[in-house]
Motif scaffolding. Structure first.
Motif, PDB file in Angstrom:
ATOM      1  N   ALA A  65      41.133  47.024  39.845  1.00 35.85           N
ATOM      2  CA  ALA A  65      41.094  48.074  38.813  1.00 35.85           C
ATOM      3  C   ALA A  65      39.896  49.000  38.978  1.00 35.85           C
ATOM      4  CB  ALA A  65      41.066  47.427  37.431  1.00 35.85           C
ATOM      5  N   GLU A  66      39.365  49.092  40.195  1.00 34.44           N
ATOM      6  CA  GLU A  66      38.111  49.827  40.388  1.00 34.44           C
ATOM      7  C   GLU A  66      38.274  51.093  41.212  1.00 34.44           C
ATOM      8  OE1 GLU A  66      35.649  46.596  41.994  1.00 34.44           O
ATOM      9  OE2 GLU A  66      36.967  45.443  40.687  1.00 34.44           O
ATOM     10  N   VAL A  67      39.469  51.666  41.231  1.00 36.07           N
ATOM     11  CA  VAL A  67      39.684  52.885  42.017  1.00 36.07           C
ATOM     12  C   VAL A  67      38.828  54.018  41.454  1.00 36.07           C
ATOM     13  CG1 VAL A  67      41.366  54.657  42.683  1.00 36.07           C
ATOM     14  CG2 VAL A  67      42.029  52.238  42.681  1.00 36.07           C
ATOM     15  N   LYS A  68      38.086  54.695  42.336  1.00 34.63           N
ATOM     16  CA  LYS A  68      37.240  55.820  41.926  1.00 34.63           C
ATOM     17  C   LYS A  68      38.025  57.132  42.041  1.00 34.63           C
ATOM     18  CE  LYS A  68      33.137  55.773  43.846  1.00 34.63           C
ATOM     19  NZ  LYS A  68      31.998  55.486  44.768  1.00 34.63           N
ATOM     20  N   PRO A  69      37.616  58.163  41.287  1.00 35.03           N
ATOM     21  CA  PRO A  69      38.335  59.451  41.350  1.00 35.03           C
ATOM     22  C   PRO A  69      38.377  60.052  42.758  1.00 35.03           C
ATOM     23  CG  PRO A  69      36.858  59.411  39.474  1.00 35.03           C
ATOM     24  CD  PRO A  69      36.579  58.164  40.254  1.00 35.03           C
ATOM     25  N   GLU A  70      37.274  59.913  43.530  1.00 38.24           N
ATOM     26  CA  GLU A  70      37.296  60.353  44.931  1.00 38.24           C
ATOM     27  C   GLU A  70      36.956  59.114  45.755  1.00 38.24           C
ATOM     28  OE1 GLU A  70      37.499  63.611  46.462  1.00 38.24           O
ATOM     29  OE2 GLU A  70      38.078  64.511  44.561  1.00 38.24           O
ATOM     30  N   PRO A  74      33.067  52.413  50.599  1.00 34.49           N
ATOM     31  CA  PRO A  74      32.781  51.167  49.865  1.00 34.49           C
ATOM     32  C   PRO A  74      33.904  50.785  48.896  1.00 34.49           C
ATOM     33  CG  PRO A  74      30.843  52.588  49.881  1.00 34.49           C
ATOM     34  CD  PRO A  74      31.961  53.393  50.478  1.00 34.49           C
ATOM     35  N   ASN A  75      34.510  51.784  48.254  1.00 33.19           N
ATOM     36  CA  ASN A  75      35.633  51.537  47.341  1.00 33.19           C
ATOM     37  C   ASN A  75      36.804  50.906  48.097  1.00 33.19           C
ATOM     38  OD1 ASN A  75      37.458  53.648  44.940  1.00 33.19           O
ATOM     39  ND2 ASN A  75      36.770  51.542  44.776  1.00 33.19           N
ATOM     40  N   LEU A  76      37.095  51.454  49.281  1.00 32.77           N
ATOM     41  CA  LEU A  76      38.180  50.913  50.108  1.00 32.77           C
ATOM     42  C   LEU A  76      37.843  49.501  50.579  1.00 32.77           C
ATOM     43  CD1 LEU A  76      40.840  51.188  51.734  1.00 32.77           C
ATOM     44  CD2 LEU A  76      39.459  52.151  53.590  1.00 32.77           C
ATOM     45  N   GLU A  77      36.595  49.298  51.019  1.00 36.44           N
ATOM     46  CA  GLU A  77      36.218  47.978  51.541  1.00 36.44           C
ATOM     47  C   GLU A  77      36.340  46.897  50.471  1.00 36.44           C
ATOM     48  OE1 GLU A  77      32.500  49.109  53.289  1.00 36.44           O
ATOM     49  OE2 GLU A  77      33.595  50.064  54.952  1.00 36.44           O
ATOM     50  N   ALA A  78      35.966  47.234  49.232  1.00 37.51           N
ATOM     51  CA  ALA A  78      36.104  46.276  48.125  1.00 37.51           C
ATOM     52  C   ALA A  78      37.571  45.901  47.926  1.00 37.51           C
ATOM     53  CB  ALA A  78      35.519  46.873  46.848  1.00 37.51           C
ATOM     54  N   ALA A  99      44.530  56.204  43.650  1.00 36.97           N
ATOM     55  CA  ALA A  99      45.083  54.845  43.625  1.00 36.97           C
ATOM     56  C   ALA A  99      46.190  54.694  44.660  1.00 36.97           C
ATOM     57  CB  ALA A  99      45.615  54.520  42.228  1.00 36.97           C
ATOM     58  N   MET A 100      47.051  55.715  44.760  1.00 39.72           N
ATOM     59  CA  MET A 100      48.180  55.619  45.697  1.00 39.72           C
ATOM     60  C   MET A 100      47.709  55.662  47.144  1.00 39.72           C
ATOM     61  SD  MET A 100      51.322  57.596  43.783  1.00 39.72           S
ATOM     62  CE  MET A 100      50.488  59.129  43.384  1.00 39.72           C
ATOM     63  N   ASP A 101      46.673  56.464  47.429  1.00 40.89           N
ATOM     64  CA  ASP A 101      46.141  56.522  48.797  1.00 40.89           C
ATOM     65  C   ASP A 101      45.522  55.187  49.199  1.00 40.89           C
ATOM     66  OD1 ASP A 101      46.952  59.130  48.927  1.00 40.89           O
ATOM     67  OD2 ASP A 101      44.986  59.976  49.409  1.00 40.89           O
ATOM     68  N   LEU A 102      44.743  54.587  48.291  1.00 41.88           N
ATOM     69  CA  LEU A 102      44.143  53.287  48.603  1.00 41.88           C
ATOM     70  C   LEU A 102      45.218  52.210  48.754  1.00 41.88           C
ATOM     71  CD1 LEU A 102      40.868  53.033  46.466  1.00 41.88           C
ATOM     72  CD2 LEU A 102      41.128  53.683  48.855  1.00 41.88           C
ATOM     73  N   ALA A 103      46.272  52.285  47.928  1.00 40.49           N
ATOM     74  CA  ALA A 103      47.365  51.314  48.028  1.00 40.49           C
ATOM     75  C   ALA A 103      48.014  51.373  49.416  1.00 40.49           C
ATOM     76  CB  ALA A 103      48.407  51.573  46.942  1.00 40.49           C
ATOM     77  N   LYS A 104      48.169  52.582  49.950  1.00 41.57           N
ATOM     78  CA  LYS A 104      48.746  52.732  51.302  1.00 41.57           C
ATOM     79  C   LYS A 104      47.929  51.964  52.327  1.00 41.57           C
ATOM     80  CE  LYS A 104      50.607  57.341  50.434  1.00 41.57           C
ATOM     81  NZ  LYS A 104      50.366  58.777  50.511  1.00 41.57           N
ATOM     82  N   LEU A 105      46.604  52.131  52.253  1.00 42.56           N
ATOM     83  CA  LEU A 105      45.733  51.469  53.235  1.00 42.56           C
ATOM     84  C   LEU A 105      45.716  49.956  53.022  1.00 42.56           C
ATOM     85  CD1 LEU A 105      42.957  54.182  53.157  1.00 42.56           C
ATOM     86  CD2 LEU A 105      44.455  53.671  55.098  1.00 42.56           C
TER      87      LEU A 105
END
Length: 378
Positions: A65-70, A74-78, A99-105
């Motif tokens: 639940a920690e997705v940042k606006p940009e 570090p956000n991705l690594e977590a 959120a959707m971009d990080l979910a893809k990765l």
């Protein structure tokens, strides 16, 4: 081959299943149950994590639940650390483009042996690791329909772009009711982001008839419904119209992509934390007017789609587009975001280096042209 040549090869990729409309969000839980999937990882920001029940998922759910606006490295690594420990069968992106971009990765990297650095660029991802479901809660990025993910590198302050067919959602659920709570300013900014995707694909060296119909209709939808959604956030028809415009914008991004508008807007976000949609709104009239001499007919059609008098003269184009954005309540001055003028040269150099977008622009854009846009927008 010329712009908009129907004989030019193009690849059209869509999620194999798209559910669209009010009340469709519960499809996510049913889809997951039908496949007997037990390990679910939901990628969301704090606000959307608090309304997870809307997805109607059961059982073994882990929430990041920690997705940042940009989102940055570090956000991705977590997130990847969480994904590695969960080994999800399905990843669900719930939120805006971040959120959707990080979910893809998260669906392709954990356990793949590949680092983010190794997959930056087009089609370097080895394969898919988890199923992927995307659920947008804003009407802006169209990321639910696409194969790109953007992450900011804090060291260079550049956006790293990964593009892979393996990051296409297996299911995209677009329920406009999830956007009813979006406040007016964010509705305006995300709406202009969707518009920018459509307009930049329409006024693009790679413009293609197969995409033009989505691009122009997306612009029309924004022109028609965005003012209504800002005036009344509970207007379900307006919210649905914008959700559709955002989806169409996502369709434009894969095969055609954006132009100078996004390139010039990026440093506002990466260097000065201006939200992506707000940055796009601020830059939009400047680039539309700059490109008008190269694509006069298309520029006139864009203004017409927004319900404005068609124009091709750059000054008239700027006046019309700037007034339209201002009328939505968008902040149109860089100074209001605290962006210092002494950073403009560095911002212009950074934007000018984003060749993957600037090479699509219908008119050559020099570094001095970008600098002039920043000064004009100050």
């Amino acid at each position: 081959m010329t712009m908009n040549d129907p004989s030019r090869a193009i690849e059209l990729l869509r999620p194999p299943r798209i559910e669209f409309g009010s009340g469709t969000v519960g499809t996510v839980g049913r889809w997951v149950r039908d496949r007997g999937l037990r390990r679910v990882l939901v990628v969301a920001d704090a606000f959307n994590a608090a309304r997870l029940d809307r997805l109607e998922l059961d059982g073994g759910i882990t929430v990041f639940a920690e997705v940042k606006p940009e989102p940055d490295l570090p956000n991705l690594e977590a997130l990847l650390a969480v994904a590695l420990s969960v080994d999800p069968q399905v990843v669900v992106g719930l939120g805006g483009g971040s959120a959707m971009d990080l979910a893809k990765l998260a669906a392709v990297l954990p356990g793949s042996g590949q680092s983010l650095a190794e997959v930056v660029g087009p089609e370097r991802v080895a394969g898919k690791r988890s199923l992927l479901v995307q659920v947008p809660t804003t009407s802006g990025t169209g990321s639910e329909a696409g194969t790109r993910a953007l992450v900011t590198d804090p060291a260079t302050r550049n956006k790293l772009a990964v593009q892979s067919v393996h990051m296409l959602a297996d299911l995209a659920v677009i329920d406009p009711d999830l956007t009813l709570s979006v406040p007016p300013a964010l509705t305006a900014a995300t709406g202009v982001d969707a518009l920018a995707h459509c307009v930049e694909a329409f006024t693009n060296r790679k413009a293609h008839p197969a995409i033009d119909l989505y691009a122009l209709e997306g612009a029309r939808l924004v022109g028609r419904w965005l003012p209504r959604a800002i005036a009344d956030g509970g207007d379900r028809a307006a919210r649905a119209g914008l959700s559709l415009a955002s989806l169409y914008g996502g369709f434009c991004l894969g095969p055609v992509n954006t132009t100078a508008g996004h390139a010039v807007a990026y440093p506002l976000g990466t260097r000065h934390n201006v939200p992506h949609g707000a940055a796009n709104a601020l830059i939009f009239p400047h680039v539309l007017a700059f490109n008008a001499p190269a694509v006069p007919e298309r520029t006139a059609l864009v203004l017409e789609a927004l319900g404005l008098p068609p124009a091709t003269d750059p000054a008239a184009v700027f006046e019309a587009a700037h007034g339209w954005c201002r009328g939505l309540g968008c902040e149109m001055r860089l100074s209001a975001y605290g962006v210092p003028a002494d950073d403009f040269p560095a911002m212009a150099s950074e934007a000018h280096a984003i060749r993957r977008l600037l090479d699509n622009n219908p008119r050559d854009v020099g570094r001095d042209d970008i600098l002039a846009m920043y000064h004009a927008a100050f």
